[in-house]
Design a protein around this motif. Sequence first.
Motif, PDB file in Angstrom:
ATOM      1  N   LEU A   1      -4.046  -2.124  -5.061  1.00 31.63           N
ATOM      2  CA  LEU A   1      -5.116  -1.123  -5.071  1.00 31.63           C
ATOM      3  C   LEU A   1      -5.486  -0.795  -3.625  1.00 31.63           C
ATOM      4  O   LEU A   1      -5.290  -1.601  -2.718  1.00 31.63           O
ATOM      5  CB  LEU A   1      -6.352  -1.675  -5.792  1.00 31.63           C
ATOM      6  CG  LEU A   1      -6.218  -1.915  -7.300  1.00 31.63           C
ATOM      7  CD1 LEU A   1      -7.538  -2.417  -7.856  1.00 31.63           C
ATOM      8  CD2 LEU A   1      -5.805  -0.631  -8.009  1.00 31.63           C
ATOM      9  N   TYR A   2      -6.016   0.413  -3.413  1.00 37.28           N
ATOM     10  CA  TYR A   2      -6.397   0.812  -2.059  1.00 37.28           C
ATOM     11  C   TYR A   2      -7.771   0.208  -1.757  1.00 37.28           C
ATOM     12  O   TYR A   2      -8.771   0.609  -2.359  1.00 37.28           O
ATOM     13  CB  TYR A   2      -6.428   2.339  -1.965  1.00 37.28           C
ATOM     14  CG  TYR A   2      -5.197   3.011  -2.529  1.00 37.28           C
ATOM     15  CD1 TYR A   2      -5.304   4.016  -3.479  1.00 37.28           C
ATOM     16  CD2 TYR A   2      -3.911   2.637  -2.130  1.00 37.28           C
ATOM     17  CE1 TYR A   2      -4.177   4.630  -4.009  1.00 37.28           C
ATOM     18  CE2 TYR A   2      -2.780   3.245  -2.655  1.00 37.28           C
ATOM     19  CZ  TYR A   2      -2.920   4.235  -3.599  1.00 37.28           C
ATOM     20  OH  TYR A   2      -1.804   4.844  -4.121  1.00 37.28           O
ATOM     21  N   PRO A   3      -7.849  -0.736  -0.824  1.00 36.03           N
ATOM     22  CA  PRO A   3      -9.087  -1.513  -0.656  1.00 36.03           C
ATOM     23  C   PRO A   3     -10.265  -0.708  -0.106  1.00 36.03           C
ATOM     24  O   PRO A   3     -11.424  -1.099  -0.305  1.00 36.03           O
ATOM     25  CB  PRO A   3      -8.686  -2.614   0.341  1.00 36.03           C
ATOM     26  CG  PRO A   3      -7.497  -2.087   1.051  1.00 36.03           C
ATOM     27  CD  PRO A   3      -6.787  -1.196   0.086  1.00 36.03           C
ATOM     28  N   HIS A   4      -9.977   0.402   0.558  1.00 34.36           N
ATOM     29  CA  HIS A   4     -11.065   1.163   1.170  1.00 34.36           C
ATOM     30  C   HIS A   4     -11.636   2.207   0.213  1.00 34.36           C
ATOM     31  O   HIS A   4     -12.474   3.012   0.595  1.00 34.36           O
ATOM     32  CB  HIS A   4     -10.566   1.834   2.449  1.00 34.36           C
ATOM     33  CG  HIS A   4      -9.382   2.733   2.236  1.00 34.36           C
ATOM     34  ND1 HIS A   4      -8.171   2.297   1.742  1.00 34.36           N
ATOM     35  CD2 HIS A   4      -9.219   4.053   2.431  1.00 34.36           C
ATOM     36  CE1 HIS A   4      -7.321   3.302   1.669  1.00 34.36           C
ATOM     37  NE2 HIS A   4      -7.921   4.378   2.071  1.00 34.36           N
TER      38      HIS A   4
ATOM     39  N   PRO B   1      -6.597   5.183   7.319  1.00 35.33           N
ATOM     40  CA  PRO B   1      -7.948   4.621   7.144  1.00 35.33           C
ATOM     41  C   PRO B   1      -7.951   3.107   7.230  1.00 35.33           C
ATOM     42  O   PRO B   1      -8.851   2.508   7.816  1.00 35.33           O
ATOM     43  CB  PRO B   1      -8.351   5.099   5.745  1.00 35.33           C
ATOM     44  CG  PRO B   1      -7.543   6.313   5.511  1.00 35.33           C
ATOM     45  CD  PRO B   1      -6.251   6.096   6.224  1.00 35.33           C
ATOM     46  N   GLN B   2      -6.928   2.467   6.654  1.00 35.86           N
ATOM     47  CA  GLN B   2      -6.868   1.010   6.725  1.00 35.86           C
ATOM     48  C   GLN B   2      -6.433   0.555   8.109  1.00 35.86           C
ATOM     49  O   GLN B   2      -6.924  -0.451   8.615  1.00 35.86           O
ATOM     50  CB  GLN B   2      -5.884   0.469   5.674  1.00 35.86           C
ATOM     51  CG  GLN B   2      -6.352   0.720   4.244  1.00 35.86           C
ATOM     52  CD  GLN B   2      -5.408   0.114   3.233  1.00 35.86           C
ATOM     53  OE1 GLN B   2      -5.187  -1.081   3.226  1.00 35.86           O
ATOM     54  NE2 GLN B   2      -4.857   0.951   2.375  1.00 35.86           N
TER      55      GLN B   2
ATOM     56  N   ALA C   1       2.638   1.572  -3.423  1.00 37.23           N
ATOM     57  CA  ALA C   1       1.789   2.122  -4.480  1.00 37.23           C
ATOM     58  C   ALA C   1       1.615   3.620  -4.283  1.00 37.23           C
ATOM     59  O   ALA C   1       1.653   4.393  -5.239  1.00 37.23           O
ATOM     60  CB  ALA C   1       0.434   1.423  -4.480  1.00 37.23           C
TER      61      ALA C   1
ATOM     62  N   ARG D   1      -9.088   0.014  11.035  1.00 31.99           N
ATOM     63  CA  ARG D   1      -9.834  -1.232  11.168  1.00 31.99           C
ATOM     64  C   ARG D   1      -9.204  -2.150  12.202  1.00 31.99           C
ATOM     65  O   ARG D   1      -9.877  -2.868  12.924  1.00 31.99           O
ATOM     66  CB  ARG D   1      -9.897  -1.949   9.816  1.00 31.99           C
ATOM     67  CG  ARG D   1     -10.674  -1.164   8.818  1.00 31.99           C
ATOM     68  CD  ARG D   1     -10.494  -1.646   7.386  1.00 31.99           C
ATOM     69  NE  ARG D   1     -11.148  -0.698   6.499  1.00 31.99           N
ATOM     70  CZ  ARG D   1     -11.890  -1.032   5.459  1.00 31.99           C
ATOM     71  NH1 ARG D   1     -12.065  -2.280   5.143  1.00 31.99           N
ATOM     72  NH2 ARG D   1     -12.458  -0.095   4.727  1.00 31.99           N
TER      73      ARG D   1
ATOM     74  N   LEU E   1     -12.929  -8.753   2.335  1.00 31.58           N
ATOM     75  CA  LEU E   1     -11.716  -8.452   1.570  1.00 31.58           C
ATOM     76  C   LEU E   1     -11.010  -9.759   1.229  1.00 31.58           C
ATOM     77  O   LEU E   1     -10.073  -9.768   0.505  1.00 31.58           O
ATOM     78  CB  LEU E   1     -10.765  -7.565   2.376  1.00 31.58           C
ATOM     79  CG  LEU E   1     -11.150  -6.090   2.500  1.00 31.58           C
ATOM     80  CD1 LEU E   1     -10.259  -5.405   3.499  1.00 31.58           C
ATOM     81  CD2 LEU E   1     -11.046  -5.383   1.179  1.00 31.58           C
TER      82      LEU E   1
ATOM     83  N   ILE F   1      -4.240   6.804   2.867  1.00 27.68           N
ATOM     84  CA  ILE F   1      -4.072   5.401   2.521  1.00 27.68           C
ATOM     85  C   ILE F   1      -3.858   4.527   3.757  1.00 27.68           C
ATOM     86  O   ILE F   1      -4.533   3.520   3.939  1.00 27.68           O
ATOM     87  CB  ILE F   1      -2.873   5.209   1.556  1.00 27.68           C
ATOM     88  CG1 ILE F   1      -2.970   6.156   0.359  1.00 27.68           C
ATOM     89  CG2 ILE F   1      -2.751   3.764   1.131  1.00 27.68           C
ATOM     90  CD1 ILE F   1      -4.154   5.914  -0.536  1.00 27.68           C
TER      91      ILE F   1
ATOM     92  N   GLN G   1       0.836  -1.202   0.000  1.00 31.46           N
ATOM     93  CA  GLN G   1       0.000   0.000   0.000  1.00 31.46           C
ATOM     94  C   GLN G   1       0.868   1.248   0.000  1.00 31.46           C
ATOM     95  O   GLN G   1       0.631   2.191  -0.742  1.00 31.46           O
ATOM     96  CB  GLN G   1      -0.911   0.004   1.236  1.00 31.46           C
ATOM     97  CG  GLN G   1      -1.992  -1.056   1.202  1.00 31.46           C
ATOM     98  CD  GLN G   1      -2.976  -0.780   0.093  1.00 31.46           C
ATOM     99  OE1 GLN G   1      -3.619   0.258   0.043  1.00 31.46           O
ATOM    100  NE2 GLN G   1      -3.098  -1.721  -0.834  1.00 31.46           N
TER     101      GLN G   1
END
Lengths: 222, 242
Positions: B88-91, A140-141, A122, A144, A222, A137, A119
């Motif tokens: 890819l950014y999953p959110h 936010p992830q 990218a 969780r 996911l 990026i 992540q």
Amino acid sequence: MWGFYFNELMRSLPFFLKGVYMTVAVAGLSLLAGTIVGFIAGIIRAGRNKILRAIIGVWVDLIRGTPFLVQVFIIFFILPGIGIELEAFPAAVIALSNLTASFICEIVASGILAVPIGQREAATAAGLSQYQQLRFIVLPQAMRTIMPPLVGQYVLLVKDSSVVSAIGVVDITRVGWLTVQRIPEGLMVFGLVGLLYFAICYPLINLSGFLERRMTVVSTKL
Amino acid sequence: MISFKNVNKWYGELHVLNGIDLEIAKGEVVVVCGPSGSGKSTLIRCINRLEPIQKGELVVDNMAVHDKKINMTKIRADIGFVFQSFNLYPHMTALENVTIAPLKVKKMKKAEAEKIGREMLTRVGLEDRIEHHPAQLSGGQQQRVAIARGLCMNPKIMLFDEPTSALDPEMINEVLDVMIDLAKEGMTMMVVTHEMGFAREVASRVVFMDEGQIIEVAPPDDFFTNPQTERGKSFLKSILTH
């Protein structure tokens, strides 16, 4: 006799409610301060600066390696020795915020490091700055992973706040101590104390469980 | 466009790039192949400094990437990178995935960024997947979104690091087709891949690497039918018998 003490206890309810208010005030302020400081520390701890990471690591280890009661005493009794006078309430909030921040730091850092390195790659390849990567990026992830243990930490915060009664803060626990001197029925009095803490913690525990289930659903999708 | 001069890189003791000299001109499509551990992924990742080099010169679009002081943002904005594992950014939705860089790096207005985002997603054949999240897309679709994400920055160079290696066989072609179209439109491309059909169709040169060094460089037809080196020969034998 028991009936008499029970009536006395009911007449002390306003006093207990003041204690609840104090517990909520100490815990609430510490939650706010501890979360802000904890997040900032956690972001640095998961970052690239080795020196800052090490310094924060020492701070976390010290706090996790010493009893919270001792930390409270140090802040309340020993700081005046170097010229910092503190009243009980601010000392309590500082100590509890400090404790909370160190644990939240580790929770946040783990959450950030759990985001797959691809992540960041990218985002770097796209030209996003470190700040933009964190904000859009990574965090936010990471949230969780962070949310469930974070709320769990808040439950611990409320319970740990009972320690500050040792320096005279009149929270639920202290009210219990003061009351039991007039109404010598320990089970009854501290049963009420426990019940009041439980009333505050139970919604938080449910929230933590709810979040954990919700996060699991999201990650299996996911 | 891209120039490697005596580029060397070490991971600790391991000499992963050993004296690389390579020039890639504008509009060229260069395929890099070689056995596992040859350094081909590392090579391509050095171009936008996902990996730094320790020795040598690496100049991309007249900017010295090997210079630690240079600001990479501008260079990276002009290079699209497609990863083996899509990343890819999953959110975010497909549209959000492709527009975040134009919005934040190029500071485009939202309407303009979304217009370009839709164009690029349509170009890779995903106009009806614009509001989907990566989890709702197949591997081939995700990789096409990743390509669109690179294209939305209007890059001068597109880099592909084994773009089809993580895909099920039936999805490889949909991604290769997009890449072939890009190549035919004149995009400067460097592709690390084992897909020889792709190389024969659009590559101007094939660069064969082994153990951190460039062993052979030749036009695809020459390399595949008549490799000049022993290692080149044995590599082709190992991938063609299966």
